[in-house]
Write an enzyme that holds these catalytic residues in place. Structure first.
Site, PDB file in Angstrom:
ATOM      1  N   LYS A  53       0.822  -1.208   0.000  1.00 55.94           N
ATOM      2  CA  LYS A  53       0.000   0.000   0.000  1.00 55.94           C
ATOM      3  C   LYS A  53       0.864   1.270   0.000  1.00 55.94           C
ATOM      4  O   LYS A  53       0.445   2.304  -0.501  1.00 55.94           O
ATOM      5  CB  LYS A  53      -0.925   0.024   1.224  1.00 55.94           C
ATOM      6  CG  LYS A  53      -1.861  -1.164   1.353  1.00 55.94           C
ATOM      7  CD  LYS A  53      -2.817  -1.273   0.198  1.00 55.94           C
ATOM      8  CE  LYS A  53      -3.994  -2.204   0.453  1.00 55.94           C
ATOM      9  NZ  LYS A  53      -3.653  -3.636   0.555  1.00 55.94           N
TER      10      LYS A  53
HETATM   11  C1  LIG Z   1      -4.379  -4.732   0.146  1.00 56.94           C
HETATM   12  C2  LIG Z   1      -3.565  -5.968   0.069  1.00 56.94           C
HETATM   13  C3  LIG Z   1      -3.817  -6.940  -0.911  1.00 56.94           C
HETATM   14  C4  LIG Z   1      -4.952  -6.828  -1.898  1.00 56.94           C
HETATM   15  O1  LIG Z   1      -4.775  -5.761  -2.792  1.00 56.94           O
HETATM   16  P1  LIG Z   1      -6.014  -5.187  -3.619  1.00 56.94           P
HETATM   17  O2  LIG Z   1      -5.495  -3.994  -4.330  1.00 56.94           O
HETATM   18  O3  LIG Z   1      -7.059  -4.839  -2.590  1.00 56.94           O
HETATM   19  O4  LIG Z   1      -6.475  -6.265  -4.520  1.00 56.94           O
HETATM   20  C5  LIG Z   1      -2.964  -8.046  -0.963  1.00 56.94           C
HETATM   21  N1  LIG Z   1      -1.961  -8.189  -0.077  1.00 56.94           N
HETATM   22  C6  LIG Z   1      -1.709  -7.286   0.880  1.00 56.94           C
HETATM   23  C7  LIG Z   1      -0.590  -7.531   1.834  1.00 56.94           C
HETATM   24  C8  LIG Z   1      -2.487  -6.144   0.992  1.00 56.94           C
HETATM   25  O5  LIG Z   1      -2.228  -5.237   1.945  1.00 56.94           O
END
Ligand SMILES: *Cc1c(COP(=O)(O)O)cnc(C)c1O
Length: 495
Positions: free
Chosen positions: A113
């Site tokens: 993120k």
């Molecule tokens: C948010 C997240 C995901 C999923 O990503 P999306 O963009 O919501 O599909 C997968 N792995 C981790 C560690 C995340 O924080």
């Protein structure tokens, strides 16, 4: 470049306006009206550049109301050595002759993120100036664990912004919760919600679409915006690392320009994999997009049948950031694959609201099958993948990454297709020490924070500095609310 809504093509916004607004007033997602194209010359020019410059050049194609110099300085702030512990920001690691892993967790919160949320606050701050907005932006976030922390880390003490994060009370790991409730910054707030991620996300969407709350907040000098991946300012910085990974593979001689590569992405809200889809549409030589889910396998079924059906049990898993039954960003894909048919998109989204289910047209289904492959991995499969990668390659992966690694193996077994592939690694294994230790047979009982040392002792891998520092930090936030109370929590936060 203009942006329109997936539910109304008469909406026309600039990039700055789209970033500021987050979600279109009609409930649709703001989406570029066309997809800029890149070619061999563009890629070859990026190869010698550092990540920040790659980011600026790619984002400038979409944000034509920002200058490339401006984006470059944002890139340097976002991905520099103060924030990222790897100079490549998103390094590609070789696993074997035709498999690589794209590590997206070298930022301040140890999850992918950060790749977008170190950038979005800068895009938003600049947008406020560009559009002459003088109210304060209040960012509302529903988080399945990683977004909340990464968003607060990005927005903490950023002028003219406040940020309020809702997380599912029993749906996040101990390290994730500790990261959130210890967050510093005068403009941040955190609230646990009794419910799961979908409840928190539905509550945030409800506040967003409540005209009365909006009017009241405006009277107080605030407007609402979003740092969830419904905001285009989240998707765009994520396109960058797919292009960047391809540049690295060509630079290192692993691929020749033009060779297709598959990307396998662990998926929740469909944001990360959607960014890969945009990269492909821009002209990056991508083969298949492999969509990896955990036991919450609504997307696997959808990609195989064309029927999206959220009427199924919600499972709390060891990959909590993927415990999602309503993947918001799918709407952007459906809009594109239906030939930008807003009436069809509205129909599907209405049906999803009313009955929890919709079925796409045969043409959309065909496009989905051609471009995507969906698979899921259960809890035992996730642990087994962590163990296998550690044993076979001495490569330690977290629970989310393990889902992708396993689904990629499933894809290859099922199809026999050995095309070079990259799977995305979305979190540091240190964020999920208990499950990772269990998986490699080292016992994961104990407090999440004490387990950091145990995992380090067993693997010798460095503990991310910010995670190690959590132990000394005081808890700042203790608020818990019923999901029906989320409106009031927002109003109190901005009183
Ligand atoms: C948010 C997240 C995901 C999923 O990503 P999306 O963009 O919501 O599909 C997968 N792995 C981790 C560690 C995340 O924080």
């Amino acid at each position: 470049m203009e942006y329109w809504s997936t539910r109304d093509k008469t909406v026309r916004l600039s990039g700055a306006e789209a970033v500021e607004m987050g979600l279109s007033r009609d409930g649709g997602l703001l989406t570029p009206t066309r997809i800029p194209q890149i070619d061999r010359t563009f890629i070859e020019a990026l190869i010698p550049e550092p990540y920040a410059v790659r980011a600026a050049k790619i984002m400038a194609l979409y944000l034509t109301d920002y200058t490339e110099a401006e984006l470059r300085s944002f890139g340097e702030n976002a991905y520099g050595p103060e924030k990222f512990d790897d100079p490549a920001a998103a390094p590609v690691r070789r696993i074997n002759d035709n498999t690589w892993c794209l590590e997206l967790w070298h930022g301040p919160t140890s999850a992918f993120k950060d790749m977008a949320l170190q950038m979005l606050p800068q895009l938003l701050s600049a947008a406020l100036k560009k559009t002459g907005e003088d109210r304060t932006a209040c960012i509302l976030v529903a988080t399945s664990g990683d977004t909340g922390k990464a968003a607060m880390e990005g927005f903490s003490d950023v002028d003219q912004t406040r940020i309020l994060v809702f997380y599912p009370k029993d749906g996040v790991s101990e390290v994730q919760e500790a990261q959130m409730v210890t967050q510093e910054g005068a403009n941040v707030g955190v609230c646990a919600v009794k419910g799961n991620f979908d409840d928190a996300q539905a509550g945030v969407k409800r506040v967003f679409s409540d005209a009365e709350i909006r009017t009241e907040l405006s009277r107080r000098g605030y407007f609402l915006s979003s740092a969830n991946s419904i905001n285009w300012g989240r998707i765009l910085p994520q396109i960058v690392y797919y292009v960047s990974a391809y540049c690295d593979l060509v630079r290192d001689g692993s691929l020749s320009y033009g060779d297709p590569v598959h990307f396998c992405v662990p998926t929740g809200n469909f944001g990360d994999i959607l960014a890969a889809w945009y990269a492909g549409r821009m002209g990056l030589p991508i083969g298949k997009l492999i969509c990896a889910s955990n036991r919450n396998d609504v997307l696997t079924d959808f990609l195989r049948t064309g029927v999206y059906d959220r009427n199924r049990p919600f499972h709390t898993t060891m990959s909590p950031s993927m415990d999602i039954l309503v993947s918001s960003n799918l709407e952007r894909l459906l809009f594109a694959l239906s030939g930008e048919d807003t009436a069809a998109v509205r129909g599907w989204m209405d049906a999803l609201n009313r009955e929890g289910r919709y079925e796409v047209s045969p043409a959309v289904k065909e496009a989905l099958t051609e471009q995507f492959w969906g698979g899921f991995c259960d809890e035992a499969g996730t642990s087994a993948a962590i163990a296998r990668y550690w044993k076979d390659y001495r490569y330690l992966i977290d629970t989310h990454t393990a889902v992708a690694a396993d689904v990629l193996d499933q894809y290859r077994r099922t199809t026999g297709d050995e095309t070079p592939a990259v799977f995305a690694s979305t979190a540091s294994p240190y964020k999920f020490c208990d499950h990772v230790l269990d998986a490699i047979g080292e016992g994961g009982q104990g407090s999440g924070l004490d387990l950091l040392d145990r995992l380090h002792a067993v693997t010798g891998l460095p503990v991310p500095k910010r995670l190690a520092a959590l132990r000394g930090k005081d808890r700042r936030f203790t608020l818990t609310a019923e999901k029906a109370e989320m409106d009031r929590v927002v109003l109190d936060f901005l009183s």
